[in-house]
Design a protein around this motif. Sequence first.
Motif, PDB file in Angstrom:
ATOM      1  N   LEU A 296       0.834  -1.210   0.000  1.00  0.00           N
ATOM      2  CA  LEU A 296       0.000   0.000   0.000  1.00  0.00           C
ATOM      3  C   LEU A 296       0.862   1.250   0.000  1.00  0.00           C
ATOM      4  O   LEU A 296       0.618   2.187  -0.768  1.00  0.00           O
ATOM      5  N   TYR A 297       1.901   1.281   0.844  1.00  0.00           N
ATOM      6  CA  TYR A 297       2.794   2.441   0.878  1.00  0.00           C
ATOM      7  C   TYR A 297       3.458   2.659  -0.482  1.00  0.00           C
ATOM      8  O   TYR A 297       3.640   3.809  -0.926  1.00  0.00           O
ATOM      9  N   ALA A 298       3.794   1.571  -1.160  1.00  0.00           N
ATOM     10  CA  ALA A 298       4.476   1.668  -2.458  1.00  0.00           C
ATOM     11  C   ALA A 298       3.570   2.308  -3.509  1.00  0.00           C
ATOM     12  O   ALA A 298       4.020   3.167  -4.282  1.00  0.00           O
ATOM     13  N   VAL A 299       2.303   1.876  -3.561  1.00  0.00           N
ATOM     14  CA  VAL A 299       1.405   2.444  -4.577  1.00  0.00           C
ATOM     15  C   VAL A 299       1.022   3.878  -4.240  1.00  0.00           C
ATOM     16  O   VAL A 299       0.793   4.700  -5.137  1.00  0.00           O
ATOM     17  N   ILE A 300       0.949   4.215  -2.948  1.00  0.00           N
ATOM     18  CA  ILE A 300       0.683   5.609  -2.557  1.00  0.00           C
ATOM     19  C   ILE A 300       1.843   6.493  -3.008  1.00  0.00           C
ATOM     20  O   ILE A 300       1.637   7.580  -3.570  1.00  0.00           O
ATOM     21  N   LYS A 301       3.071   6.025  -2.768  1.00  0.00           N
ATOM     22  CA  LYS A 301       4.245   6.788  -3.190  1.00  0.00           C
ATOM     23  C   LYS A 301       4.274   6.970  -4.704  1.00  0.00           C
ATOM     24  O   LYS A 301       4.580   8.061  -5.216  1.00  0.00           O
ATOM     25  N   LYS A 302       3.919   5.919  -5.424  1.00  0.00           N
ATOM     26  CA  LYS A 302       3.905   5.991  -6.883  1.00  0.00           C
ATOM     27  C   LYS A 302       2.837   6.969  -7.374  1.00  0.00           C
ATOM     28  O   LYS A 302       3.063   7.718  -8.324  1.00  0.00           O
ATOM     29  N   ARG A 303       1.670   6.952  -6.705  1.00  0.00           N
ATOM     30  CA  ARG A 303       0.614   7.891  -7.100  1.00  0.00           C
ATOM     31  C   ARG A 303       1.028   9.330  -6.811  1.00  0.00           C
ATOM     32  O   ARG A 303       0.707  10.241  -7.584  1.00  0.00           O
ATOM     33  N   MET A 304       1.740   9.558  -5.733  1.00  0.00           N
ATOM     34  CA  MET A 304       2.254  10.904  -5.439  1.00  0.00           C
ATOM     35  C   MET A 304       3.202  11.370  -6.540  1.00  0.00           C
ATOM     36  O   MET A 304       3.138  12.532  -6.985  1.00  0.00           O
ATOM     37  N   LYS A 326      -1.307  11.914   1.301  1.00  0.00           N
ATOM     38  CA  LYS A 326      -0.569  11.809   2.562  1.00  0.00           C
ATOM     39  C   LYS A 326      -1.512  11.469   3.713  1.00  0.00           C
ATOM     40  O   LYS A 326      -1.129  10.774   4.661  1.00  0.00           O
ATOM     41  N   GLY A 327      -2.747  11.983   3.616  1.00  0.00           N
ATOM     42  CA  GLY A 327      -3.736  11.659   4.638  1.00  0.00           C
ATOM     43  C   GLY A 327      -4.060  10.168   4.664  1.00  0.00           C
ATOM     44  O   GLY A 327      -4.184   9.564   5.734  1.00  0.00           O
ATOM     45  N   ILE A 328      -4.178   9.582   3.479  1.00  0.00           N
ATOM     46  CA  ILE A 328      -4.413   8.131   3.391  1.00  0.00           C
ATOM     47  C   ILE A 328      -3.212   7.372   3.954  1.00  0.00           C
ATOM     48  O   ILE A 328      -3.356   6.406   4.716  1.00  0.00           O
ATOM     49  N   GLU A 329      -2.020   7.802   3.584  1.00  0.00           N
ATOM     50  CA  GLU A 329      -0.795   7.151   4.061  1.00  0.00           C
ATOM     51  C   GLU A 329      -0.688   7.240   5.586  1.00  0.00           C
ATOM     52  O   GLU A 329      -0.345   6.261   6.261  1.00  0.00           O
ATOM     53  N   SER A 330      -1.001   8.414   6.123  1.00  0.00           N
ATOM     54  CA  SER A 330      -0.934   8.601   7.571  1.00  0.00           C
ATOM     55  C   SER A 330      -1.961   7.733   8.290  1.00  0.00           C
ATOM     56  O   SER A 330      -1.654   7.118   9.334  1.00  0.00           O
TER      57      SER A 330
END
Length: 341
Positions: A296-304, A326-330
């Motif tokens: 999940l962290y990887a795809v969030i970073k990629k979307r950013m 970032k809110g989702i990641e947090s």
Amino acid sequence: KEKKKKVPKPSSKMATILSLNPLAIRRFSSNSQCYLHRTMRIGQAAIHFQKNYPVSFVGFLQFSKRRNFICAVSKDAEESFKKTVEVDRLIDTLREASDKELPQIVVENVLAFNESFWIRLAARADTCKSDDDKKDYEELALTVMNIVDRLVHKTNEKIEASTDVLKAILKPVIDEVEEISWPLRDPEAVSLMEKEINQREQEGQLDEGFLAEVNAQLRQATKDGDKPGLEAMLQKVLQLYASRVLSKRSYAKKGNEVLKAEQFLETIIKAPEEVWNKLLLDGMTLGKGDISPEELYAVIKKRMERTLIRTEGGSYQQRVLIEYLKGIESRAGEIVRVLQG
């Protein structure tokens, strides 16, 4: 005895130009959007400055700690000289510009048209030896002021339009006395807001001006601290906007293959913030799902990264979208810490 040099007074026409100049610029802290406001200034400012400067310099020399003051004056004079050189460079650029280039130069340097600029322009006009040169300076001043006036007017129109759009979006949550009750009484109000946002976004009305207006209102509500309902709904507006924009692109499929981590992220992006906890608990391996936190962290970073590439650097849109991700990641990090004890 040496005769005191007379300071040339600005011509009556240029003094009138100074007294009529309406421009002042107020800039809000977070970045980047400027709001232009009008204010009146005394046209004799240049004369007052020129008269008092020699007197103040002589006064400095009369103090007992003369050296310190001389150094201070020297430093101030150096800074003043640098600023004068910059203003002169801008004036020369404006004079040499064609009619087509002039408006663009004014827009790019709009923050430079302060009191010092107009005083320097008046001083240069007064030192002209020929009437033709003086006339050129006067025409340049009027042209620049007309361009700035149009820019101010256009900016004010955009602000008013953005305010009207925001009012329309917040209408479902505003009561009879034009206040936002908190907690919300109508559970369908947020759904009506979302519908209005989707419609306005489709029509192209949720531009940078709109986002700047929402951020300005949010900063003020946060500062006041006495309108929790307004603050919460403005934050909700930004969340709904980010959800709408980020949902327009899907990366969950690669050919015929479904990328489960991307699909899971897009499910969270589309969902209201109130249900993120449940989705994360049901979707991650620490709960009931099959997506690891690392995936999940990887795809969030990629979307950013994709968002940073596709949006203008430093824009409100970029900031809002990145903050949403970032809110989702947090939130995912909080869930992981709780589940791991």
